[in-house]
Design a protein around this motif. Structure first.
Motif, PDB file in Angstrom:
ATOM      1  N   VAL A 103      16.486   4.495   4.118  1.00 62.28           N
ATOM      2  CA  VAL A 103      16.141   3.812   5.364  1.00 62.28           C
ATOM      3  C   VAL A 103      14.947   4.471   6.046  1.00 62.28           C
ATOM      4  N   ILE A 104      13.947   3.652   6.423  1.00 62.03           N
ATOM      5  CA  ILE A 104      12.765   4.108   7.142  1.00 62.03           C
ATOM      6  C   ILE A 104      12.789   3.497   8.537  1.00 62.03           C
ATOM      7  N   SER A 105      12.716   4.341   9.574  1.00 62.27           N
ATOM      8  CA  SER A 105      12.663   3.855  10.965  1.00 62.27           C
ATOM      9  C   SER A 105      13.804   2.878  11.254  1.00 62.27           C
ATOM     10  N   GLY A 106      15.005   3.279  10.912  1.00 63.41           N
ATOM     11  CA  GLY A 106      16.155   2.391  11.057  1.00 63.41           C
ATOM     12  C   GLY A 106      16.601   2.205  12.495  1.00 63.41           C
ATOM     13  N   GLU A 107      17.426   1.184  12.700  1.00 58.97           N
ATOM     14  CA  GLU A 107      17.929   0.882  14.040  1.00 58.97           C
ATOM     15  C   GLU A 107      19.337   0.302  13.955  1.00 58.97           C
ATOM     16  N   PHE A 108      20.226   1.036  13.319  1.00 59.45           N
ATOM     17  CA  PHE A 108      21.592   0.569  13.128  1.00 59.45           C
ATOM     18  C   PHE A 108      22.292   0.240  14.446  1.00 59.45           C
ATOM     19  N   HIS A 109      21.943   0.966  15.497  1.00 58.20           N
ATOM     20  CA  HIS A 109      22.592   0.779  16.791  1.00 58.20           C
ATOM     21  C   HIS A 109      21.785  -0.133  17.716  1.00 58.20           C
ATOM     22  N   GLY A 110      20.787  -0.834  17.175  1.00 59.86           N
ATOM     23  CA  GLY A 110      19.932  -1.648  18.013  1.00 59.86           C
ATOM     24  C   GLY A 110      18.965  -0.785  18.798  1.00 59.86           C
ATOM     25  N   PHE A 136       4.134   5.647   5.109  1.00 60.71           N
ATOM     26  CA  PHE A 136       3.389   6.513   4.190  1.00 60.71           C
ATOM     27  C   PHE A 136       3.626   8.000   4.475  1.00 60.71           C
ATOM     28  N   ASN A 137       4.645   8.321   5.233  1.00 60.77           N
ATOM     29  CA  ASN A 137       4.936   9.714   5.561  1.00 60.77           C
ATOM     30  C   ASN A 137       5.405  10.497   4.332  1.00 60.77           C
ATOM     31  N   PRO A 138       4.872  11.701   4.099  1.00 65.52           N
ATOM     32  CA  PRO A 138       5.221  12.459   2.896  1.00 65.52           C
ATOM     33  C   PRO A 138       6.664  12.954   2.859  1.00 65.52           C
ATOM     34  N   LEU A 139       7.240  13.313   4.014  1.00 63.09           N
ATOM     35  CA  LEU A 139       8.614  13.786   4.012  1.00 63.09           C
ATOM     36  C   LEU A 139       9.579  12.642   3.694  1.00 63.09           C
ATOM     37  N   PHE A 191       0.803  -1.219   0.000  1.00 62.40           N
ATOM     38  CA  PHE A 191       0.000   0.000   0.000  1.00 62.40           C
ATOM     39  C   PHE A 191       0.839   1.275   0.000  1.00 62.40           C
ATOM     40  N   ASN A 192       2.136   1.165  -0.157  1.00 58.70           N
ATOM     41  CA  ASN A 192       2.973   2.359  -0.115  1.00 58.70           C
ATOM     42  C   ASN A 192       4.028   2.347  -1.224  1.00 58.70           C
ATOM     43  N   ASP A 243      10.756  21.138  -0.939  1.00 59.04           N
ATOM     44  CA  ASP A 243       9.810  22.229  -0.706  1.00 59.04           C
ATOM     45  C   ASP A 243       9.063  21.936   0.595  1.00 59.04           C
ATOM     46  N   LEU A 244       9.673  22.322   1.706  1.00 61.08           N
ATOM     47  CA  LEU A 244       9.117  21.974   3.009  1.00 61.08           C
ATOM     48  C   LEU A 244       7.770  22.645   3.269  1.00 61.08           C
ATOM     49  N   ASP A 245       7.560  23.834   2.712  1.00 61.41           N
ATOM     50  CA  ASP A 245       6.267  24.504   2.897  1.00 61.41           C
ATOM     51  C   ASP A 245       5.126  23.629   2.373  1.00 61.41           C
ATOM     52  N   THR A 246       5.388  22.909   1.302  1.00 63.17           N
ATOM     53  CA  THR A 246       4.371  22.025   0.733  1.00 63.17           C
ATOM     54  C   THR A 246       4.366  20.662   1.420  1.00 63.17           C
ATOM     55  N   VAL A 247       5.538  20.037   1.477  1.00 63.83           N
ATOM     56  CA  VAL A 247       5.628  18.658   1.960  1.00 63.83           C
ATOM     57  C   VAL A 247       5.206  18.540   3.424  1.00 63.83           C
ATOM     58  N   CYS A 248       5.641  19.489   4.240  1.00 66.62           N
ATOM     59  CA  CYS A 248       5.341  19.394   5.674  1.00 66.62           C
ATOM     60  C   CYS A 248       3.858  19.546   5.981  1.00 66.62           C
ATOM     61  N   ASN A 249       3.116  20.083   5.059  1.00 68.59           N
ATOM     62  CA  ASN A 249       1.680  20.249   5.275  1.00 68.59           C
ATOM     63  C   ASN A 249       0.862  19.128   4.648  1.00 68.59           C
ATOM     64  N   GLN A 250       1.531  18.119   4.134  1.00 71.92           N
ATOM     65  CA  GLN A 250       0.847  16.954   3.596  1.00 71.92           C
ATOM     66  C   GLN A 250       0.701  15.880   4.678  1.00 71.92           C
ATOM     67  N   VAL A 251      -0.322  15.059   4.539  1.00 78.59           N
ATOM     68  CA  VAL A 251      -0.542  13.950   5.471  1.00 78.59           C
ATOM     69  C   VAL A 251       0.010  12.651   4.898  1.00 78.59           C
ATOM     70  N   LEU A 252      -0.106  12.495   3.586  1.00 75.48           N
ATOM     71  CA  LEU A 252       0.363  11.286   2.912  1.00 75.48           C
ATOM     72  C   LEU A 252       1.328  11.634   1.793  1.00 75.48           C
ATOM     73  N   ALA A 253       2.175  10.685   1.462  1.00 79.78           N
ATOM     74  CA  ALA A 253       3.012  10.846   0.278  1.00 79.78           C
ATOM     75  C   ALA A 253       2.114  11.029  -0.940  1.00 79.78           C
ATOM     76  N   PRO A 254       2.388  12.024  -1.788  1.00 79.04           N
ATOM     77  CA  PRO A 254       1.561  12.244  -2.980  1.00 79.04           C
ATOM     78  C   PRO A 254       1.481  10.982  -3.828  1.00 79.04           C
ATOM     79  N   GLY A 255       0.261  10.626  -4.221  1.00 78.89           N
ATOM     80  CA  GLY A 255       0.051   9.383  -4.942  1.00 78.89           C
ATOM     81  C   GLY A 255      -0.653   8.350  -4.093  1.00 78.89           C
ATOM     82  N   LEU A 256      -0.590   8.525  -2.773  1.00 84.47           N
ATOM     83  CA  LEU A 256      -1.322   7.644  -1.867  1.00 84.47           C
ATOM     84  C   LEU A 256      -2.630   8.310  -1.464  1.00 84.47           C
ATOM     85  N   VAL A 257      -3.612   7.487  -1.131  1.00 86.56           N
ATOM     86  CA  VAL A 257      -4.922   7.981  -0.725  1.00 86.56           C
ATOM     87  C   VAL A 257      -5.288   7.348   0.614  1.00 86.56           C
ATOM     88  N   LEU A 258      -6.454   7.726   1.123  1.00 81.12           N
ATOM     89  CA  LEU A 258      -6.886   7.229   2.428  1.00 81.12           C
ATOM     90  C   LEU A 258      -6.857   5.703   2.499  1.00 81.12           C
TER      91      LEU A 258
END
Length: 461
Positions: free
Chosen positions: A276-283, A382-385, A195-196, A406-421
């Protein structure tokens, strides 16, 4: 440290009590919603005498699922409602994964068409570990591509058949760079990314997703998991005109890939971006599910502990620095990986080799804005940033550069563009509800001891 940490404390009791484990949900082509509820209900009587709290939690989850089926819970209908509902989901470290699953359902994040929503889970080929990959790479990569690569303990047939290549894959043509998707603990890649990133990348004009389904759902020895990844990296590059590929890893996948890059140096020549998403290189310092012996305190879970032998070995000799251009994005409110803030965040890598590293905590990049708000470990998928940084990395030399976003745009999004509810709900239901049921059925019955460090790594450490 991963989406099913809490389950490992709970489900050994189920598995030990069941005379015959149920078939894995993800291995069943079509399964009714009532069947899933019945699967949970049938477990209650068997384990009731073992743990009152577990029985109560599962009873509440069954009740919530039935309320969804009967239309007694109003599903969210907008992204704004969904974000608010995510904020009502309690921390997994406080209530356990079943508690989180209950919150997901009762807060309207699992609508009535739940079965259709997660059709990827019932699409067996998506998670296939027996694929017919007859294409030969441009040059031999087995038993070794480079003389200083670690040895494989698995056969080439075992390694190759776990790679899933979609029919639409273009083998490096038309400007679409192959991107290999690596799952986290107790997750199959096909459903984790359904879904992502499978959707986002396949619909782009710059990337082409493929993935690898690790036998045992990455619960076993990380050192063996790395063998599958090492082979897949060189294989996908070798059948794609020797194109340097991208690699996306979520959660435990970060450790798996970093170990691969360290001990199979040839893979560094095949990778241009490690994302890398939500990485844990150091455990992780989070409470371990292995405080007592149990069948689901698996090798991979032990190896992810902050003081494990594997983590110590990985970080030695500048293993805490990147080997290829790396873009790591994480959440400061990650409920499963700790610490995840400040200079000692587990997801952060150094750059002593000068290959280029970007470490981004979303709350610092988007303070007080939607993209930097209620995203914990799993919703980062599914985070837009996160996606904006990955697009930037894949379309430029080196790692992502936050100044190009473009943080003014991206930071105000809820989902990565192209994804829906539907994609948000699908990811949440897949991770928190179906994986609970699937994991109960799947289980892990091997040794719970941390495996010894392989000879090739002991020599280097």
């Amino acid at each position: 440290m991963y989406s099913l940490r809490s389950a490992c404390l709970l489900f050994p009791l189920f598995l030990s009590a069941l005379a015959k484990p149920a078939a894995s949900v993800s291995s069943v082509e079509t399964r009714g919603f009532s069947d899933l509820i019945s699967n949970l209900e049938s477990s209650l009587e068997a384990v009731g005498y073992l743990a009152q709290g577990i029985t109560q939690d599962v009873t509440l989850l069954v009740s919530a699922l039935r309320d969804v089926q009967d239309g007694k819970i109003d599903p969210v209908t907008t992204l704004e409602e969904a974000l608010g509902s995510l904020g009502n989901v309690r921390n997994a470290s406080d209530v356990g994964l079943i508690g989180v699953a209950i919150d997901v359902v009762t807060n309207g994040l699992a609508p009535k068409n739940i079965l259709d929503l997660v059709k990827g889970l019932t699409n067996e080929p998506l998670n296939s570990m027996n694929n017919d990959n007859s294409e030969e790479p441009s040059s031999p990569i087995f038993p070794k591509k480079a003389s200083d690569d670690a040895p494989y303990s698995l056969s080439e047939e075992e390694l190759r058949k776990t790679i899933y290549i979609p029919d639409e894959f273009q083998y490096g043509a038309n400007g679409k760079r192959p991107v290999l998707l690596i799952p986290g603990t107790a997750n199959a890649a096909g459903t984790t990314y359904y879904f992502n990133y499978e959707k986002l990348l396949s619909e782009s004009d710059f990337a082409d997703p493929v993935w690898i389904n690790i036998p045992g759902n990455t619960l076993a020895d990380i050192q063996v998991t790395a063998e599958y990844i090492a082979y897949a990296i060189n294989y996908i590059s070798g059948i794609s005109q020797d194109t340097k590929i991208g690699v996306i890893a979520w959660s435990q996948g970060s450790i798996d890939v970093q170990w691969t890059l360290k001990y199979w140096p040839s893979t560094r020549d095949s990778v241009d971006d490690f994302l890398v998403i939500s990485g844990e290189f150091h455990g992780s310092l989070s409470a371990e599910p292995c405080l007592v012996q149990n069948p689901l305190c698996t090798p991979a879970i032990r190896q992810q502990g902050y003081d494990s032998n594997l983590i110590k070995t990985l970080l030695a000799e500048d293993g805490d620095s990147a080997y290829v251009p790396t873009t790591s994005v994480y959440s400061g409110i990650d409920e499963l990986v700790a610490p995840q803030v400040g200079p000692n965040a587990s997801a952060r890598l150094k750059d002593v080799r000068g290959v280029g590293v970007t470490n981004t905590q979303i709350q610092l990049a988007c303070p007080g804005l939607p993209a930097g708000s209620l995203y914990t470990h799993d919703p980062m998928l599914f985070n837009p940033l996160v996606y904006a940084l990955f697009v930037d990395a894949l379309t430029h030399e080196g790692p992502a550069d936050l100044s190009r976003i473009d943080l003014d745009t991206v930071c105000n999004q809820v989902l990565a563009p192209g994804l829906v509810l539907t994609d948000l709900l699908g990811t949440e239901v897949e991770v928190y509800v179906y994986n609970v049921i699937d994991f109960m059925s799947f289980g892990y019955m091997g040794s719970s001891e941390e495996p010894p460090i392989k000879d090739y790594a002991r020599i280097s450490s």
